[in-house]
Design an enzyme around this catalytic site. Structure first.
Site, PDB file in Angstrom:
ATOM      1  CB  CYS A  82     -68.626 -40.743-118.887  1.00 35.26           C
ATOM      2  SG  CYS A  82     -67.818 -41.685-120.197  1.00 35.26           S
ATOM      3  CG  HIS A 128     -66.317 -37.470-120.917  1.00 32.49           C
ATOM      4  ND1 HIS A 128     -66.316 -38.275-119.795  1.00 32.49           N
ATOM      5  CD2 HIS A 128     -66.969 -36.329-120.546  1.00 32.49           C
ATOM      6  CE1 HIS A 128     -66.919 -37.655-118.797  1.00 32.49           C
ATOM      7  NE2 HIS A 128     -67.336 -36.477-119.236  1.00 32.49           N
ATOM      8  CG  HIS A 143     -69.584 -34.616-117.008  1.00 25.53           C
ATOM      9  ND1 HIS A 143     -68.255 -34.660-117.343  1.00 25.53           N
ATOM     10  CD2 HIS A 143     -69.710 -33.482-116.242  1.00 25.53           C
ATOM     11  CE1 HIS A 143     -67.617 -33.618-116.836  1.00 25.53           C
ATOM     12  NE2 HIS A 143     -68.488 -32.890-116.167  1.00 25.53           N
TER      13      HIS A 143
END
Length: 321
Positions: A203, A258, A270
């Protein structure tokens, strides 16, 4: 991904470095990545966890070595271990000469093949490939062809339109459309923990690839990236702009686990399983399973803690104030 190093240590160190405009070096020997993508691990051995990556041409400080495994520091201050086969050793004098040399940076989203001869195009003619933002010594022969020298001395030829001169790449105005185009081009790319190249990303690696293509170096991990840039509170959804970094945790007060890049109209891109798009709505299965913790704006914050415009990075360029 979650970093192994102390966030407090990295942020404080980078604050001091950015305040001076320089990344201090201690005279340690250097190595430079000689393969398209090199793995940084948390220990000595191929079976240890990969925590990050570095691409062709990246200068690394050599902190220690047992001959096969090198303890290295990356340009943003990240430490780890890399196998000696991934790099070329460089002296201070060689790195100084590299910073002054004519260099080219790959701006091609697909990998660029380097061929042994000017007219080589067969598989057997390939010397190496370059991923996006790789840096090599070289020059343009004409409008269609460039000659390049890899960090280990291998020479070859590649198409000219795949490159920008290093100084132009490092100092060009930020182009958010191009940055988002880079992120979108990676749609469908597989998630890989620790990865940060166009071959695969985690990510925070997606953030690094999109921003580094624009000549901007950020900190490596999501828990680090939330500490940089201009803070945008979770309640200020209307204030989000394209390119802002969105941060998430698994619980309302849990640690950041994240990061995503805001696109427009409530959508974000993402890397989660693969690079994909989702929406910031309660009925979105990805968004609803996470706790949104706010955002950071990177554009316009170059030169602040943890955000470096590459033309100002002394590992890459001689800085003249």
């Amino acid at each position: 991904m979650i970093p192994k190093l102390s966030i407090r240590f990295i942020v404080l160190a980078l604050a001091m470095l950015c305040a001076s405009g320089l990344y201090a070096t201690d005279g340690s020997p250097w190595v430079q990545v000689r393969i398209p993508v090199a793995c940084i691990r948390d220990g000595k051995g191929h079976s240890t966890e990969m925590t990050s990556q570095a691409i062709m041409g990246t200068p690394l400080q050599l902190l220690d070595s047992d001959g096969e495994w090198l303890h290295i520091k990356s340009p943003e201050g990240y430490e780890g271990y890399m196998n000696v086969s991934s790099v070329a050793e460089k002296s201070d004098a060689e790195m100084s000469a590299w910073r002054k040399a004519q260099r080219l940076v790959s701006i091609s989203l697909p990998e660029v093949k380097v061929y042994a001869t000017p007219d080589g195009r067969g598989h057997a003619d390939v010397v190496s490939e370059l991923v996006l933002s790789s840096i090599v010594e070289g020059s343009f022969i004409n409008d269609t062809l460039a000659s390049v020298v890899l960090p280990d001395g291998r020479k070859g030829y590649a198409r000219a339109d795949a490159f920008l001169p290093a100084e132009k790449w490092a100092d060009r105005p930020f182009d958010m459309d191009r940055a988002m185009n880079t992120a979108h081009w990676l749609l469908g790319t597989p998630y890989l923990w620790g990865a940060c190249s166009t071959k695969s990303v985690d990510c925070s690696g997606l953030v690094r690839v999109a921003y580094f293509d624009q000549g901007v170096l950020t900190l490596r991990d999501a828990r680090q990236q939330i500490e940089i840039g201009r803070r945008i509170e979770p309640s200020d959804l209307a204030g989000l702009q394209r390119g802002d970094l969105l941060f998430f945790s698994n619980t309302p007060d849990g640690r950041i686990s994240h990061v995503a890049i805001y696109d427009r109209d409530g959508q974000y891109i993402h890397s989660s399983g693969l690079v994909k798009k989702n929406r910031m709505t309660a009925d979105d299965p990805d968004y609803s399973k996470r706790c949104y913790r706010g955002a950071s704006r990177i554009v316009g914050m170059e030169g602040t803690e943890g955000i470096v415009k590459m033309i100002r990075h002394p590992w890459y360029f001689d800085i003249v104030d």
